[in-house]
Enzyme design. Structure first.
Site, PDB file in Angstrom:
ATOM      1  N   ASP A 175      -1.986  -6.599   8.520  1.00  0.00           N
ATOM      2  CA  ASP A 175      -2.838  -5.442   8.252  1.00  0.00           C
ATOM      3  C   ASP A 175      -4.048  -5.960   7.484  1.00  0.00           C
ATOM      4  OD1 ASP A 175      -3.963  -3.026   7.689  1.00  0.00           O
ATOM      5  OD2 ASP A 175      -2.305  -2.240   6.483  1.00  0.00           O
TER       6      ASP A 175
ATOM      7  N   TRP B 230       0.851  -1.197   0.000  1.00  0.00           N
ATOM      8  CA  TRP B 230       0.000   0.000   0.000  1.00  0.00           C
ATOM      9  C   TRP B 230       0.888   1.249   0.000  1.00  0.00           C
ATOM     10  CZ3 TRP B 230      -1.937   2.651   4.906  1.00  0.00           C
ATOM     11  CH2 TRP B 230      -2.813   3.700   4.584  1.00  0.00           C
TER      12      TRP B 230
ATOM     13  N   LYS C 223     -13.732  -0.001   4.757  1.00  0.00           N
ATOM     14  CA  LYS C 223     -14.281  -0.616   3.542  1.00  0.00           C
ATOM     15  C   LYS C 223     -15.457  -1.523   3.862  1.00  0.00           C
ATOM     16  CE  LYS C 223     -10.085   0.776   2.472  1.00  0.00           C
ATOM     17  NZ  LYS C 223      -9.501   1.714   1.570  1.00  0.00           N
TER      18      LYS C 223
HETATM   19  C1  LMR Z   1      -6.354   2.988  -1.111  1.00  0.00           C
HETATM   20  O1  LMR Z   1      -5.344   2.274  -1.072  1.00  0.00           O
HETATM   21  O2  LMR Z   1      -6.767   3.541  -2.147  1.00  0.00           O
HETATM   22  C2  LMR Z   1      -7.163   3.183   0.151  1.00  0.00           C
HETATM   23  O3  LMR Z   1      -6.665   2.389   1.175  1.00  0.00           O
HETATM   24  C3  LMR Z   1      -7.294   4.606   0.514  1.00  0.00           C
HETATM   25  C4  LMR Z   1      -6.026   5.203   1.019  1.00  0.00           C
HETATM   26  O4  LMR Z   1      -6.072   5.809   2.083  1.00  0.00           O
HETATM   27  O5  LMR Z   1      -4.998   5.113   0.351  1.00  0.00           O
END
Ligand code: LMR
Length: 394
Positions: A209, A128, A244
């Site tokens: 996570d 992420w 989510k």
């Molecule tokens: C994403 O990865 O798009 C979501 O988890 C929103 C974010 O905060 O990045």
């Protein structure tokens, strides 16, 4: 004082929200930030959430502070949702309500720094886009383990296991519980067991996570890796989010659960984590957490939520198939079948950053810079246009 500062580029994912909003083209498509969208392209408030909010509006007696760990009822409920009501580890788990999954990660980072400042936290490559800034920015030492094969479009399980086997004992490994962000590629149950074997053998600390519980296979199915791991390791960290699966994005609802080796260390961890919270944001916001705990403790609302979550999960699967079929029609020379096999909201489309830029500038199609798509943005109305446009930039 502020002359010393220079402007920074905006966050790559959050920037897309504004860019898409300001794009006047009618046929624009938003595959950017990870929010769920329904068949109309809207991010709805769940009906179970609306009902819980009405209940809270009528029955809430006070807005006085909760405490740094938030509402104990929420914490117990979240712990049951993740670890199972009959978890044999329950006496060793402590849970704190946090402002979203990000808040949970930040508190966990503080705890790692206090408990073992020299430990390295290993994150998947890729991960992420906020994991590294958030955890690394807090001061945690980071390194990466291989995860995704961009050529074969699948998990690099051999390379992953090989790297885990070299990680020094006592380091932490950050794993995505399900619906890996950004690839949508999760380990199978067998692969999770292989990962757990190495974690146990080498004395590594799993940090899971989980931001998408219920959006891959099911509410309980998606936390099986966590429950399996909890039965095998002495210590574990779990950051979870209700953004989510309850659609409570802006209300900031999450939890930090820590499994300790025995109940007395659990009390120590709780006191340390609470004090970290006190020094960052003092107490977490209540409203969203009150909604979640009301839903989960009310049989009818819980069933309604589970059904709504099931509908979201089914739609994500359906739009994946729709896109794969449309791409097969418009770009038959390319294989996009990996999109149909992935979980949750995300997949790597398999396009270059230049192609991502062209899709945005020439076709009004928005996705994260490395070609991560949020499939929830696909509808029956836009799927053909999407596939046609992708075919044109390939
Ligand atoms: C994403 O990865 O798009 C979501 O988890 C929103 C974010 O905060 O990045």
């Amino acid at each position: 004082m502020f002359e010393a500062l220079t402007a920074l580029p905006p966050d790559a994912i959050l920037k897309l929200i504004g860019e898409h909003r300001n794009d006047p083209r009618e046929h624009k498509v938003d595959l950017g930030v990870g929010v769920y969208r329904d068949v109309h392209g809207k991010t709805p408030i769940l009906s179970a959430v609306k009902k819980a909010e009405r209940h809270i509006l009528d029955h809430q007696q006070t807005k006085a502070y909760t405490g740094s760990a938030g509402d104990p009822v929420f914490n117990e409920t979240m712990q049951d949702l993740i670890f199972g009501i009959d978890s044999s580890a329950s006496g060793r788990i402590t849970t704190l309500q946090t402002p979203g999954g990000s808040g949970s990660l930040r508190v966990a980072a503080g705890l790692i720094l206090r408990a073992k400042p020299d430990a390295t936290l290993w994150v998947s490559d890729p991960t992420w886009n906020n994991h590294v800034p958030l955890l690394g920015g807090a001061g945690v030492r980071l390194d990466t383990y291989p995860y995704y094969d961009a050529h074969k479009k699948c998990l690099r399980i051999d390379a992953l296991l090989k790297t885990l086997n070299k990680i020094p004992s006592g380091d932490l490994v950050l794993l995505h519980g399900c619906c890996h962000n950004p690839t949508g590629v999760d380990p199978s149950s067998d692969q999770w067991r292989q990962i757990a074997d190495i974690i146990v053998d080498r004395g590594l600390l799993p940090f899971i996570d989980i931001a998408y519980q219920g959006l891959a296979k099911g509410i309980d199915e998606d936390v099986q890796p966590i429950r399996m791991m909890a039965g095998r390791v002495p210590e574990m960290v779990v950051s979870s989010s209700c953004s989510k699966n309850f659609g409570l994005y802006r209300d900031r609802v999450g939890a930090l659960s820590i499994l300790s080796s025995d109940p007395s260390s659990s009390k120590i961890v709780y006191s340390q984590a609470s004090q970290i919270v006190r020094t960052i944001y003092s107490v977490p916001p209540d409203h969203g957490a009150a909604v979640v705990s009301h839903i989960l403790r009310n049989t009818e609302l819980r069933a309604e939520w589970a059904a709504e979550l099931g509908d979201m999960r089914d739609r994500l699967k359906l739009v994946r198939t729709m896109l794969v079929d449309a791409l097969q029609e418009h770009a038959p020379a390319h294989d996009f079948s990996h999109i149909g096999k992935a979980n949750g909201m995300f997949s790597y489309l398999g396009v270059s950053p230049e192609q991502v830029t062209r899709l945005k500038s020439d076709f009004g199609i928005y996705m994260e810079g490395f070609g991560r798509i949020n499939v929830a943005g696909i509808t029956e109305q836009n799927v053909a246009y999407l596939a046609e446009s992708i075919a044109r930039v390939l």
